[in-house]
Scaffold this active site. Structure first.
Site, PDB file in Angstrom:
ATOM      1  N   THR A 189       0.861  -1.088   0.096  1.00  0.00           N
ATOM      2  CA  THR A 189       0.062  -0.167   0.072  1.00  0.00           C
ATOM      3  C   THR A 189       0.966   1.321  -0.045  1.00  0.00           C
ATOM      4  O   THR A 189       2.112   1.186   0.395  1.00  0.00           O
ATOM      5  CB  THR A 189      -0.721  -0.050   1.507  1.00  0.00           C
ATOM      6  OG1 THR A 189      -0.138   0.305   2.421  1.00  0.00           O
ATOM      7  CG2 THR A 189      -1.770  -1.109   1.519  1.00  0.00           C
ATOM      8  N   GLU A 334      -5.736  -3.990  -0.388  1.00  0.00           N
ATOM      9  CA  GLU A 334      -6.179  -5.023   0.238  1.00  0.00           C
ATOM     10  C   GLU A 334      -7.025  -6.071  -0.128  1.00  0.00           C
ATOM     11  O   GLU A 334      -7.433  -6.965   0.243  1.00  0.00           O
ATOM     12  CB  GLU A 334      -6.295  -4.426   1.599  1.00  0.00           C
ATOM     13  CG  GLU A 334      -5.159  -3.923   2.512  1.00  0.00           C
ATOM     14  CD  GLU A 334      -5.127  -2.460   2.173  1.00  0.00           C
ATOM     15  OE1 GLU A 334      -5.656  -1.854   1.040  1.00  0.00           O
ATOM     16  OE2 GLU A 334      -4.456  -1.648   3.320  1.00  0.00           O
ATOM     17  N   LYS A 446     -14.854  17.790   9.348  1.00  0.00           N
ATOM     18  CA  LYS A 446     -15.699  17.825  10.558  1.00  0.00           C
ATOM     19  C   LYS A 446     -15.911  19.201  10.905  1.00  0.00           C
ATOM     20  O   LYS A 446     -14.936  19.789  11.474  1.00  0.00           O
ATOM     21  CB  LYS A 446     -15.136  16.958  11.746  1.00  0.00           C
ATOM     22  CG  LYS A 446     -14.799  15.626  11.156  1.00  0.00           C
ATOM     23  CD  LYS A 446     -14.235  14.548  12.444  1.00  0.00           C
ATOM     24  CE  LYS A 446     -14.109  13.046  11.737  1.00  0.00           C
ATOM     25  NZ  LYS A 446     -12.700  12.873  11.453  1.00  0.00           N
ATOM     26  N   TRP A 451     -20.561  16.292   9.334  1.00  0.00           N
ATOM     27  CA  TRP A 451     -19.425  15.937   8.427  1.00  0.00           C
ATOM     28  C   TRP A 451     -19.772  16.350   7.003  1.00  0.00           C
ATOM     29  O   TRP A 451     -20.968  16.185   6.776  1.00  0.00           O
ATOM     30  CB  TRP A 451     -19.474  14.305   8.174  1.00  0.00           C
ATOM     31  CG  TRP A 451     -18.634  13.548   9.738  1.00  0.00           C
ATOM     32  CD1 TRP A 451     -18.440  14.364  10.713  1.00  0.00           C
ATOM     33  CD2 TRP A 451     -18.232  12.213   9.433  1.00  0.00           C
ATOM     34  NE1 TRP A 451     -17.922  13.295  11.493  1.00  0.00           N
ATOM     35  CE2 TRP A 451     -17.822  12.153  10.853  1.00  0.00           C
ATOM     36  CE3 TRP A 451     -18.294  11.087   8.649  1.00  0.00           C
ATOM     37  CZ2 TRP A 451     -17.187  11.021  11.217  1.00  0.00           C
ATOM     38  CZ3 TRP A 451     -17.917   9.896   9.167  1.00  0.00           C
ATOM     39  CH2 TRP A 451     -17.202   9.844  10.255  1.00  0.00           C
TER      40      TRP A 451
HETATM   41  P1  ADP Z   1      -3.219   3.423  -1.430  1.00  0.00           P
HETATM   42  O1  ADP Z   1      -3.792   4.754  -2.403  1.00  0.00           O
HETATM   43  O2  ADP Z   1      -3.470   3.747  -0.004  1.00  0.00           O
HETATM   44  O3  ADP Z   1      -2.166   2.529  -1.905  1.00  0.00           O
HETATM   45  P2  ADP Z   1      -5.025   2.112  -2.940  1.00  0.00           P
HETATM   46  O4  ADP Z   1      -4.539   2.190  -4.216  1.00  0.00           O
HETATM   47  O5  ADP Z   1      -5.506   0.474  -2.468  1.00  0.00           O
HETATM   48  O6  ADP Z   1      -4.404   2.516  -1.617  1.00  0.00           O
HETATM   49  O7  ADP Z   1      -6.586   2.670  -2.728  1.00  0.00           O
HETATM   50  C1  ADP Z   1      -7.519   2.319  -1.848  1.00  0.00           C
HETATM   51  C2  ADP Z   1      -8.479   3.638  -1.597  1.00  0.00           C
HETATM   52  O8  ADP Z   1      -8.502   4.379  -2.628  1.00  0.00           O
HETATM   53  C3  ADP Z   1      -9.633   3.344  -1.146  1.00  0.00           C
HETATM   54  O9  ADP Z   1      -9.727   2.913   0.162  1.00  0.00           O
HETATM   55  C4  ADP Z   1     -10.656   4.447  -1.303  1.00  0.00           C
HETATM   56  O10 ADP Z   1     -10.313   5.478  -0.277  1.00  0.00           O
HETATM   57  C5  ADP Z   1      -9.816   5.118  -2.698  1.00  0.00           C
HETATM   58  N1  ADP Z   1     -11.022   4.610  -3.837  1.00  0.00           N
HETATM   59  C6  ADP Z   1     -10.666   3.729  -4.548  1.00  0.00           C
HETATM   60  N2  ADP Z   1     -11.519   3.777  -5.569  1.00  0.00           N
HETATM   61  C7  ADP Z   1     -12.370   4.773  -5.303  1.00  0.00           C
HETATM   62  C8  ADP Z   1     -13.168   5.353  -5.915  1.00  0.00           C
HETATM   63  N3  ADP Z   1     -14.226   4.928  -7.109  1.00  0.00           N
HETATM   64  N4  ADP Z   1     -14.315   6.343  -5.227  1.00  0.00           N
HETATM   65  C9  ADP Z   1     -13.501   7.088  -3.991  1.00  0.00           C
HETATM   66  N5  ADP Z   1     -12.527   6.368  -3.479  1.00  0.00           N
HETATM   67  C10 ADP Z   1     -11.886   5.387  -4.116  1.00  0.00           C
END
Ligand code: ADP
Length: 549
Positions: A189, A334, A446, A451
């Site tokens: 991640t 994940e 917030k 929210w």
């Molecule tokens: P990171 O950017 O932390 O490496 P990921 O690429 O796995 O993690 O991104 C996951 C996160 O991206 C989700 O938990 C969510 O917050 C955001 N995300 C993914 N797809 C969408 C979507 N279609 N709309 C809004 N948020 C999204």
């Protein structure tokens, strides 16, 4: 006594995906724009043979079951061969995001204990710089041919990918059979706070994800498709497309490092691309090019947009102006990554178009294989009424149960039942099971105990014709704790005042949710996976004084 089924039990292995493609759609093409500048073409049959040659080469270099093979590479056929050659032979493919800071890359390679590092020509200077820090790496492989190997390099015994392949026949290599729960690959991640964490996928989870993601109400992939994953193979395995294209036998097109609007458009047109997938920022670039040149797509029919919220304005442009179906999707590292996709059911197709759009703008419903719930802080599930928001939790066949090398379980209980993964997202779910993300819990604003959704405010800003990109962050407020600040990048040459921007919110959202101020900037910072870097923006505007404070 229970009667047991009497069916064959064959392990779900990644090698079976490419074997299937090679046997049944063996002459279907895989086209790659390479770092070397050329366009490479071959077939699934060739890819499978070369993956076996690579598996033999990796064994000859001393790689043994479970060893990690790191990659720093663009989307391309050699990267695909590592996906299959490494995982298929019992090794673990570890794709590394080259856009991370070099120190982060070194940390990740150390945490994963990568034994071998394969990298594209683009990353030679980066690897030369990092090499003294990469204690675990025993072999470095440059993913090119002899003609493109550097005359001089500080990397000891740098190996040439094409020479490794050429030294093996592949013909006498039989894909090994092993437990389907064996690790197949690792993705980290991005770790916006603290160190990145490793998600370790298994053969079983990857194959099930491939099955599920290809279904009609998911990505709807078939042998008729020409698939161009814009999403990088280092971003959660290009959302599984290298696997799902194999099970359906689709033609694959890889853009390599050529991700600008012009290069992508040419590749879409020349190769007859029907389906693509990527984060919203990619489509911003492509659409800017297509619009400015007055171009149209002749084969491109549908695209998955996810990774961050797809602004409704982008969805409308693609669907209405270009006839490209947008499938809004949500997922995370994940989750391998797919969780939900937004596709209409028969009942919804009877609704007026405007109502259909509101549904398509949501992140969508789960694919079979994933369960979800929204819960309150005490772990109680909330009603599916489209209004009650809560923390989004999931469980399923391709959701992690724990992080690599971490003792503590990330899972929690919902209504007293253990085994749910907290996503860190805040969402609502409606009566038809369509989920909508309000925010990441750390990005929600917030204000006076209420929210405000930063995504909703961004979506409204993005609908203004003068706005190229928008981000909304919380700024400290003496009375309300936090208030929204809108950060805007204007379209080139466009006129837009603070007042006009704020007036655009009137009637579109409750008055108290309208941002307090607008900051115009030349550029909004993005993460290594192309998402808006809210943490940096909050840092940048920490001292911003809102009007009236
Ligand atoms: P990171 O950017 O932390 O490496 P990921 O690429 O796995 O993690 O991104 C996951 C996160 O991206 C989700 O938990 C969510 O917050 C955001 N995300 C993914 N797809 C969408 C979507 N279609 N709309 C809004 N948020 C999204």
């Amino acid at each position: 006594m229970a009667l047991m089924g009497q069916m064959m039990s064959m392990p779900l292995l990644i090698s079976s995906l490419i074997q299937h493609a090679a046997r049944h759609t063996g002459d279907t093409e895989i086209v790659s724009k390479r770092c070397e500048g050329d366009l490479h073409r071959y077939t699934w049959r060739d890819a499978e043979l070369r993956s076996r040659q690579l598996a033999q080469a990796l064994a000859r270099l001393g790689c043994e079951a479970g060893d990690r093979i790191g990659t720093l590479a663009w989307n391309g056929h050699r990267h695909l061969e590592i996906y299959y050659g490494a995982s298929g032979s019992g090794l673990v493919c570890h794709t590394i995001n080259p856009r991370l800071f070099p120190e982060q890359i070194a940390w990740i390679v150390g945490d994963a204990q990568d034994k071998l590092l394969c990298f594209d020509l683009t990353f030679l200077p980066l690897v030369e710089k990092l090499q003294p820090l990469l204690g675990s790496v025993q072999h470095y492989v440059l993913m090119t041919d002899r003609a493109h190997m550097p005359g001089q390099t500080s990397i000891p015994n740098l190996l040439c990918f094409e020479e490794l392949i050429a030294a093996e026949t592949g013909h006498d290599y039989v894909w090994p059979q092993f437990d389907e729960n064996t690790a197949s690959s690792i993705c980290y991640t991005s770790g916006t706070t603290g160190h990145p964490k490793g998600a370790v996928y298994s053969h079983r989870s990857t194959v099930l994800h491939a099955f599920a993601s290809a279904m009609p109400d998911a990505m709807d992939c078939s042998a008729k498709d020409v698939i161009l994953p814009v999403v990088p193979m280092f971003h959660v395995n290009a959302w599984g497309l290298p696997y799902s294209s194999a099970i359906v036998g689709a033609k694959l097109v890889f853009p390599g490092p050529h991700l600008d609007g012009k290069s992508l458009y040419e590749l879409f047109e020349n190769e007859g691309v029907t389906f693509s997938a990527g984060v919203p920022t990619v489509w911003l670039g492509l659409l800017t090019h297509v619009k400015s040149q007055g171009l149209k797509f002749s084969s491109f029919k549908r695209t998955v947009i996810g990774g961050s919220a797809c602004p409704p304005a982008m969805l409308a442009t693609l669907m209405d102006d270009y006839g490209v179906e947008v499938i809004h999707a949500w997922g995370m590292t994940e989750l391998s990554p797919l969780g939900t996709l937004s596709k209409l059911n028969a009942k919804q197709l009877q609704l007026p178009q405007a109502e259909q759009r509101r549904i398509l703008e949501k992140q969508g419903k789960v694919i079979y294989g994933i369960d979800m719930a929204v819960i309150d802080d005490e772990g109680r599930s909330q009603p599916w009424d489209g209004r009650s928001s809560g923390n989004l939790v999931v469980r399923g066949h391709w959701v992690i149960a724990s992080y690599f090398r971490q003792q503590a379980s990330p899972l929690l209980a919902v209504d007293g039942q253990p085994g749910w993964f907290p996503t860190g997202d805040v969402a609502t779910i409606d009566g038809d099971g369509f989920m909508q993300i309000t925010d990441r819990s750390k990005d929600v604003i917030k204000s006076g105990g209420e929210w405000i959704s930063s995504i909703e405010l961004e979506n409204i800003a993005m609908a203004h014709p003068a706005v190229h990109e928008a981000a909304v962050i919380a700024v400290a407020h003496p009375k309300w704790d936090e208030r929204p600040l809108l950060v805007v990048v204007k379209k080139p040459g466009a006129e837009l005042s603070r007042e006009a921007m704020l007036a655009h919110y009137e009637g579109r959202i409750a008055k108290w949710q309208i941002p307090d101020d607008v900051a115009f900037v030349d550029e909004i910072p993005h993460t290594a996976t192309g998402k808006i870097q809210k943490l940096r923006l909050r840092e940048q505007f920490k001292a911003h004084r809102l009007p009236g404070t």
